[in-house]
Design a protein around this motif. Structure first.
Motif, PDB file in Angstrom:
ATOM      1  N   PRO A 196       0.909  -1.553  -0.032  1.00 34.29           N
ATOM      2  CA  PRO A 196       0.095   0.507   0.105  1.00 34.29           C
ATOM      3  C   PRO A 196       0.746   1.325   0.116  1.00 34.29           C
ATOM      4  N   SER A 197       2.443   1.311   0.154  1.00 40.37           N
ATOM      5  CA  SER A 197       2.688   2.653  -0.639  1.00 40.37           C
ATOM      6  C   SER A 197       2.218   3.576  -1.105  1.00 40.37           C
ATOM      7  N   GLY A 198       2.419   2.728  -2.607  1.00 40.21           N
ATOM      8  CA  GLY A 198       2.402   4.002  -3.269  1.00 40.21           C
ATOM      9  C   GLY A 198       3.451   4.204  -4.065  1.00 40.21           C
ATOM     10  N   VAL A 199       4.751   3.783  -3.233  1.00 42.34           N
ATOM     11  CA  VAL A 199       6.215   3.697  -4.032  1.00 42.34           C
ATOM     12  C   VAL A 199       6.409   3.176  -5.824  1.00 42.34           C
ATOM     13  N   ARG A 200       7.004   4.106  -6.231  1.00 43.83           N
ATOM     14  CA  ARG A 200       7.315   2.671  -7.538  1.00 43.83           C
ATOM     15  C   ARG A 200       8.412   2.211  -7.783  1.00 43.83           C
ATOM     16  N   GLY A 201       8.778   1.001  -8.550  1.00 42.51           N
ATOM     17  CA  GLY A 201       9.628   0.143  -8.187  1.00 42.51           C
ATOM     18  C   GLY A 201      10.738   1.096  -9.119  1.00 42.51           C
ATOM     19  N   GLY A 202      11.797   0.939  -8.879  1.00 39.57           N
ATOM     20  CA  GLY A 202      12.955   1.864  -9.426  1.00 39.57           C
ATOM     21  C   GLY A 202      13.724   1.383 -10.739  1.00 39.57           C
ATOM     22  N   PRO A 203      13.659   2.037 -11.408  1.00 35.15           N
ATOM     23  CA  PRO A 203      14.600   2.091 -12.941  1.00 35.15           C
ATOM     24  C   PRO A 203      16.090   0.535 -12.212  1.00 35.15           C
ATOM     25  N   ILE A 204      16.384  -0.026 -12.441  1.00 35.51           N
ATOM     26  CA  ILE A 204      17.779  -1.110 -12.148  1.00 35.51           C
ATOM     27  C   ILE A 204      19.096   0.034 -13.372  1.00 35.51           C
ATOM     28  N   GLU A 205      18.283   0.098 -14.056  1.00 39.25           N
ATOM     29  CA  GLU A 205      19.512   1.365 -14.899  1.00 39.25           C
ATOM     30  C   GLU A 205      20.158   2.301 -13.726  1.00 39.25           C
ATOM     31  N   ILE A 206      19.199   3.090 -14.010  1.00 36.21           N
ATOM     32  CA  ILE A 206      19.217   3.931 -12.306  1.00 36.21           C
ATOM     33  C   ILE A 206      20.275   3.860 -11.488  1.00 36.21           C
ATOM     34  N   PHE A 207      20.372   2.245 -10.926  1.00 38.41           N
ATOM     35  CA  PHE A 207      20.546   1.738  -9.748  1.00 38.41           C
ATOM     36  C   PHE A 207      21.338   1.585  -9.916  1.00 38.41           C
ATOM     37  N   GLU A 208      21.754   0.489 -11.021  1.00 38.60           N
ATOM     38  CA  GLU A 208      22.969   0.551 -11.804  1.00 38.60           C
ATOM     39  C   GLU A 208      24.620   1.646 -12.143  1.00 38.60           C
ATOM     40  N   SER A 209      24.250   2.233 -12.103  1.00 39.61           N
ATOM     41  CA  SER A 209      24.994   3.725 -12.835  1.00 39.61           C
ATOM     42  C   SER A 209      25.005   4.367 -11.840  1.00 39.61           C
ATOM     43  N   MET A 210      24.906   3.910 -10.265  1.00 44.12           N
ATOM     44  CA  MET A 210      25.165   4.990  -9.623  1.00 44.12           C
ATOM     45  C   MET A 210      26.194   4.248  -8.524  1.00 44.12           C
ATOM     46  N   THR A 211      25.605   2.966  -8.280  1.00 40.86           N
ATOM     47  CA  THR A 211      26.613   1.858  -7.382  1.00 40.86           C
ATOM     48  C   THR A 211      28.058   1.643  -8.449  1.00 40.86           C
ATOM     49  N   THR A 212      28.920   0.650  -7.811  1.00 40.03           N
ATOM     50  CA  THR A 212      29.297  -0.389  -9.034  1.00 40.03           C
ATOM     51  C   THR A 212      29.132  -1.977  -9.092  1.00 40.03           C
ATOM     52  N   LEU A 213      27.471  -2.141  -8.536  1.00 44.44           N
ATOM     53  CA  LEU A 213      26.859  -3.254  -9.434  1.00 44.44           C
ATOM     54  C   LEU A 213      26.557  -3.594  -9.942  1.00 44.44           C
ATOM     55  N   VAL A 214      26.222  -4.448 -10.762  1.00 48.15           N
ATOM     56  CA  VAL A 214      25.008  -5.134 -11.187  1.00 48.15           C
ATOM     57  C   VAL A 214      24.225  -6.121 -11.131  1.00 48.15           C
ATOM     58  N   VAL A 215      23.205  -5.649 -11.577  1.00 50.15           N
ATOM     59  CA  VAL A 215      21.951  -7.094 -11.690  1.00 50.15           C
ATOM     60  C   VAL A 215      21.721  -7.750 -12.996  1.00 50.15           C
ATOM     61  N   TRP A 216      21.927  -8.962 -12.831  1.00 56.30           N
ATOM     62  CA  TRP A 216      22.381  -9.714 -13.512  1.00 56.30           C
ATOM     63  C   TRP A 216      20.775 -10.503 -13.182  1.00 56.30           C
ATOM     64  N   LYS A 217      19.848 -10.428 -12.785  1.00 54.56           N
ATOM     65  CA  LYS A 217      18.239 -11.139 -13.055  1.00 54.56           C
ATOM     66  C   LYS A 217      17.617 -10.145 -12.394  1.00 54.56           C
ATOM     67  N   LYS A 218      16.360 -10.145 -13.177  1.00 48.98           N
ATOM     68  CA  LYS A 218      15.108  -8.921 -12.339  1.00 48.98           C
ATOM     69  C   LYS A 218      13.795 -10.093 -13.294  1.00 48.98           C
ATOM     70  N   GLU A 219      13.164 -10.158 -12.224  1.00 48.60           N
ATOM     71  CA  GLU A 219      11.673 -11.291 -13.174  1.00 48.60           C
ATOM     72  C   GLU A 219      10.965 -11.540 -11.768  1.00 48.60           C
ATOM     73  N   PHE A 220       9.839 -11.351 -12.579  1.00 49.13           N
ATOM     74  CA  PHE A 220       8.639 -12.728 -11.746  1.00 49.13           C
ATOM     75  C   PHE A 220       9.469 -13.453 -10.667  1.00 49.13           C
ATOM     76  N   ARG A 221       8.811 -13.535  -9.989  1.00 50.50           N
ATOM     77  CA  ARG A 221       8.838 -14.645  -8.840  1.00 50.50           C
ATOM     78  C   ARG A 221       7.801 -16.000  -9.528  1.00 50.50           C
ATOM     79  N   GLN A 222       8.414 -16.712  -9.507  1.00 47.00           N
ATOM     80  CA  GLN A 222       7.899 -18.088 -10.502  1.00 47.00           C
ATOM     81  C   GLN A 222       6.856 -19.061  -9.325  1.00 47.00           C
ATOM     82  N   ASP A 223       5.751 -19.085  -8.651  1.00 48.26           N
ATOM     83  CA  ASP A 223       5.098 -19.523  -8.144  1.00 48.26           C
ATOM     84  C   ASP A 223       5.001 -19.112  -6.277  1.00 48.26           C
ATOM     85  N   SER A 224       5.287 -17.513  -6.749  1.00 53.69           N
ATOM     86  CA  SER A 224       5.257 -16.821  -5.140  1.00 53.69           C
ATOM     87  C   SER A 224       3.887 -16.387  -4.637  1.00 53.69           C
TER      88      SER A 224
END
Length: 552
Positions: free
Chosen positions: A408-436
């Motif tokens: 119920p927060s109303g906060v939108r999910g943030g773009p991974i590309e922006i996150f990666e551009s501001m850190t030294t991390l790489v996101v290898w996967k971001k997808e729906f979690r099957q059967d959750s």
């Protein structure tokens, strides 16, 4: 005819819509000029216009309930602290007092008196989240509010148009991100200025000298509209409880919801006492998410303002976790506060079962990281960044729950590309979690499966404040529970849902956010919908066979 003293009903409705447009532009200015990623990318803010008495007349659609419904109280605190007589054109007030409409120190609130000539006609107010306000580095370790950063009482940051540079210097000196934090303060000041300009333009267009008559119309009409909806509901008191993960021990929240012709009151007597950890909740934040839950389920199309909020009330014993007293640690107040809609809905489901969803993830699963960590010479180059990720919403009695949503927060999910551009991390996967998503005639919303890793030979810090790890979202009316959340390193080690973990260099971390509960017997789910879920990879063929009785 003197339009100031006799405004037609049609004109009042047009002006009301114009107020909504004013605050929406105000919010958009804040979002587009913000430095904090959670504001700029995810909309974690609030903006509103108030009359000269401090009553909220309109709030922007852009924003989040925790900000919006807490901010509704902030202007009243400013008026009581300074007095109307001490305000003049060009003044701007700032504070981040958790007990005066922010909820925690990282939310900065700005209030701007709006003058038409030398006459105070109202206020523009806004608040947003800043990434750093000082305090302890480990965001999970604070034990009182004074450990959580710079505490600003209600102060005048702009006096007659002149910025208080000493106060700005103090803010700048007490944050690890001085450019970003001060930039966010200016963003908030500016969005209020734009809102005031648009408000005065609207008043000139309609030849208004003051907002009093329009304000009374907005507030009275909204209050009566909400009460009319409440009066159609069954009358009585319903009770519920909710067990949350907590930290050392589970936290039990209790509610008694009473529906009467005068409104809906939710009493939280019996809820756990304040904790030594930092997920205590000031009462303003408790009110915010209680009110929001009622608004979504019942009020719906009536805009938020002082009138529509008035019939929704709360109480909680002083010193309980939902009415924490200063100087309690409150940085993580969202960990409890965001769960309140489920607690409220567990009451409402007993009264109006055909309108209420199963339990949801509710709490955000934001990715909060800081690095580099191992090398002291790099301290000045550390990043502190957050990207919002989410879990699944509970199913409704007539449709599936939404997947990967901030409800119920109303906060939108943030773009991974922006996150990666501001850190030294790489996101290898971001997808729906099957059967959750919980199985049911209507399936619960799915969480997400995310994997990330540092691409430089340095460790980084991962701060967690998650719920639904030990106590997943429950299904309703025979529906299954959502999957619990989990954090796991590729080495096989599971990380706690609350705490600070050092992620070694070169090791991937897998974040699996929880799913929402299902509604109804899974065997009664439409076969076409089951087939589609299997085809899209939302559920596995094994779950389709074992829980839904479906074989392709």
């Amino acid at each position: 005819m003197n339009i100031q003293t006799r405004i037609s009903l049609i004109d009042k409705q047009i002006m009301w819509n114009r107020l909504l447009a004013v605050v929406e532009e105000q919010a958009q200015v804040c979002q587009r000029t913000a430095f904090s990623t959670i504001v700029r990318e995810s909309g974690d803010l609030a903006a509103g216009v108030f009359d000269a008495k401090g009553r909220m007349l309109a709030q922007a659609v852009t924003g989040t309930p925790g900000h919006i419904n807490s901010m509704a109280l902030a202007v009243g605190h400013v008026i009581r602290t300074w007095g109307l007589h001490a305000m003049r054109p060009g003044d701007v007030f700032i504070h981040n007092d958790p007990w005066m409409g922010t909820g925690h120190l990282n939310d900065i609130s700005i209030t701007t008196p709006c003058f038409k000539g030398d006459r105070l006609i109202g206020f523009l107010a806004c608040n947003s989240h800043v990434m750093d306000i000082g305090g302890v580095i480990d965001r999970t370790s604070s034990r009182d509010v004074f450990m959580e950063g710079l505490y600003l009482p209600i102060l005048k940051i702009v006096d007659g148009g002149q910025v208080d540079e000493s106060l700005m210097a103090m803010i700048r000196a007490n944050t690890r991100q001085p450019v970003e934090t001060v930039g966010d303060v200016y963003s908030l000041i500016n969005c209020n200025a734009v809102g005031c300009e648009r408000l005065l333009e609207m008043m000139d267009e309609f030849n208004l000298r003051e907002l009093d008559e329009l304000a009374d119309h907005v507030i009275d009409t909204s209050r009566e509209g909400v009460l009319a909806k409440f009066r159609k509901l069954p009358k009585g008191t319903w009770h519920s409880s909710l067990t949350l993960d907590g930290r050392d021990d589970p936290v039990v929240l209790k509610a008694a919801l009473t529906i009467s012709d005068d409104g809906i009151h939710v009493d939280y007597t019996g809820s756990a006492p304040m904790t030594k950890y930092n997920f205590n909740v000031p009462i303003c934040y408790t009110l915010a998410y209680t009110s929001y839950a009622l608004g979504v389920a019942i009020v719906r199309d009536i805009p938020n303002n002082a009138g529509s909020l008035a019939p929704r009330t709360v109480s909680a014993p002083e010193g309980c976790i939902l009415n924490a007293l200063k100087p309690a640690a409150v940085f993580g107040r969202a960990q409890m506060g965001l769960m309140l809609p489920d607690l409220v809905y567990n009451c409402l489901r007993q009264a109006i079962p055909d309108q209420i969803p199963a339990e949801s993830t509710c709490g955000l699963w934001g990715i909060n990281v800081m690095g580099p960590w191992d090398s002291p010479p790099n301290i000045a180059n550390r990043y502190l960044t957050q990207v919002m990720t989410t879990g699944g919403m509970g199913a409704l009695p007539y449709r599936d729950g939404m997947s990967a949503t901030g409800f119920p927060s109303g906060v939108r999910g943030g773009p991974i590309e922006i996150f990666e551009s501001m850190t030294t991390l790489v996101v290898w996967k971001k997808e729906f979690r099957q059967d959750s998503g919980g199985a049911g005639k209507f399936r619960g919303g799915l969480g997400q499966a995310i994997e990330m890793e540092n691409i430089i030979p340095e460790s980084f810090q991962y701060f967690t404040g998650y719920e639904r790890v030990d106590h997943p979202a429950k299904g309703a009316a025979g529906g299954g529970n959502g999957a619990p959340g989990r954090l796991r390193l590729e080495t096989g080690e599971f990380l706690p849902g609350k705490g600070c973990s050092e992620i070694p260099a070169g090791v991937r971390i897998a974040v699996s956010s929880p799913g929402g509960g299902g509604v109804g017997n899974p065997k009664k789910r439409d076969r076409v919908m089951v087939s589609r879920d299997v085809e899209y990879g939302l559920i596995s063929s094994e779950i389709a066979r074992d829980l839904y009785g479906y074989v392709a």
